[in-house]
Design a protein around this motif. Structure first.
Motif, short mmCIF file in Angstrom:
data_model
loop_
_atom_site.label_atom_id
_atom_site.label_comp_id
_atom_site.label_asym_id
_atom_site.label_seq_id
_atom_site.Cartn_x
_atom_site.Cartn_y
_atom_site.Cartn_z
N ALA A 291 -63.12 -16.39 -12.07
CA ALA A 291 -61.36 -16.38 -12.13
C ALA A 291 -61.25 -15.13 -13.16
O ALA A 291 -62.06 -14.93 -14.15
CB ALA A 291 -61.12 -17.41 -12.87
N ILE A 292 -60.31 -14.27 -12.69
CA ILE A 292 -59.80 -13.20 -13.65
C ILE A 292 -58.39 -13.15 -13.87
O ILE A 292 -57.56 -13.57 -12.93
CB ILE A 292 -59.96 -11.72 -12.72
N ALA A 293 -58.12 -12.94 -15.18
CA ALA A 293 -56.63 -13.56 -15.51
C ALA A 293 -56.18 -12.21 -16.52
O ALA A 293 -57.04 -11.74 -17.44
CB ALA A 293 -56.63 -14.68 -16.41
N GLY B 116 -66.37 -17.85 -15.39
CA GLY B 116 -67.12 -18.23 -14.15
C GLY B 116 -68.46 -17.40 -14.41
O GLY B 116 -69.11 -17.20 -15.29
N ASP B 117 -69.01 -17.33 -12.99
CA ASP B 117 -70.24 -16.58 -12.76
C ASP B 117 -70.25 -15.16 -13.31
O ASP B 117 -69.49 -14.22 -12.84
CB ASP B 117 -70.65 -16.39 -11.22
N THR B 118 -71.19 -15.06 -14.08
CA THR B 118 -71.06 -13.56 -14.86
C THR B 118 -71.50 -12.45 -14.12
O THR B 118 -71.18 -11.42 -14.05
CB THR B 118 -72.14 -13.84 -16.25
N LEU C 231 -70.69 -7.83 -10.51
CA LEU C 231 -70.61 -7.23 -9.30
C LEU C 231 -69.27 -6.71 -8.82
O LEU C 231 -69.04 -5.56 -8.24
CB LEU C 231 -71.06 -8.19 -8.48
N PHE C 232 -68.41 -7.68 -9.15
CA PHE C 232 -66.85 -7.16 -8.63
C PHE C 232 -66.38 -6.17 -9.60
O PHE C 232 -65.78 -5.41 -9.15
CB PHE C 232 -66.06 -8.58 -8.89
N LYS C 233 -66.68 -6.13 -10.86
CA LYS C 233 -66.39 -4.91 -11.63
C LYS C 233 -66.90 -3.51 -11.27
O LYS C 233 -66.17 -2.57 -11.30
CB LYS C 233 -66.68 -5.32 -13.15
N ASN C 234 -68.22 -3.69 -11.05
CA ASN C 234 -68.82 -2.49 -10.38
C ASN C 234 -68.10 -1.96 -9.33
O ASN C 234 -67.95 -0.74 -9.13
CB ASN C 234 -70.36 -2.56 -10.46
N ALA C 235 -67.67 -2.97 -8.27
CA ALA C 235 -67.32 -2.40 -7.07
C ALA C 235 -65.83 -2.03 -7.34
O ALA C 235 -65.30 -0.87 -6.84
CB ALA C 235 -66.97 -3.78 -6.29
#
Length: 162
Positions: A91-93, A122-124, A129-133
């Motif tokens: 979750a990103i807020a 959530g899953d660190t 992974l999402f931040k690097n993308a």
């Protein structure tokens, strides 16, 4: 001042009533639109290993000051809207303003995170992974979309939309 330096098009006094209305709407149409935007802008740029890491994971983007959230997951060929679940994998807020700044690359996600204006839960490993993308993401289609929004900015002029 260029269009990228302009403030968020929505005026702060309008946010509470807008949030009140939006938070009462069904979640699925917003998630569908969010998935379409991700598929048009981010999905073509994702590496195969990133796609594999996102497979079947529920991601939630929550606009904290509007009380709305968009749930999506990666399904083989792209992002798909998902029904809200109690606990997403990631979750990103952030506020609408901070998300706007992130999308326009005017603010760094790390600095927002350390100032507690961006929340990741959530899953660190999935979060990294999402931040690097996102960090590797070239604006492209999103840049065009943001340029089209420029005329709606408080201070924009018609030439800013070009």
């Amino acid at each position: 001042m260029t269009w990228r330096q302009r403030p968020l098009p929505l005026l702060p006094p309008l946010l509470p009533p807008l949030g009140s209305v939006l938070s009462r709407l069904p979640a699925y149409p917003g998630s569908w639109l969010f998935a379409r935007m991700l598929n048009a802008s981010l999905a073509p740029q994702l590496a195969a290993d990133t796609k594999a890491g996102l497979e079947g994971k529920l991601l939630r983007l929550r606009v904290s000051n509007l009380g709305i959230a968009f749930d999506v997951s990666w399904r083989k060929t792209g992002f798909a809207p998902s029904a809200p679940q109690a606990t997403p994998d990631l979750a990103i807020a952030a506020s609408l303003h901070d998300l706007w700044l992130l999308a326009r690359r005017e603010e760094d996600p790390d600095s927002l995170f350390f100032r507690r204006r961006l929340v990741l839960e959530g899953d660190t490993e999935l979060g990294l992974l999402f931040k690097n993308a996102i960090d590797a993401f070239e604006l492209g289609a999103l840049d065009l979309f943001l340029r089209r929004l420029a005329p709606f900015s408080r201070h924009a002029t018609p030439k800013d939309a070009a």
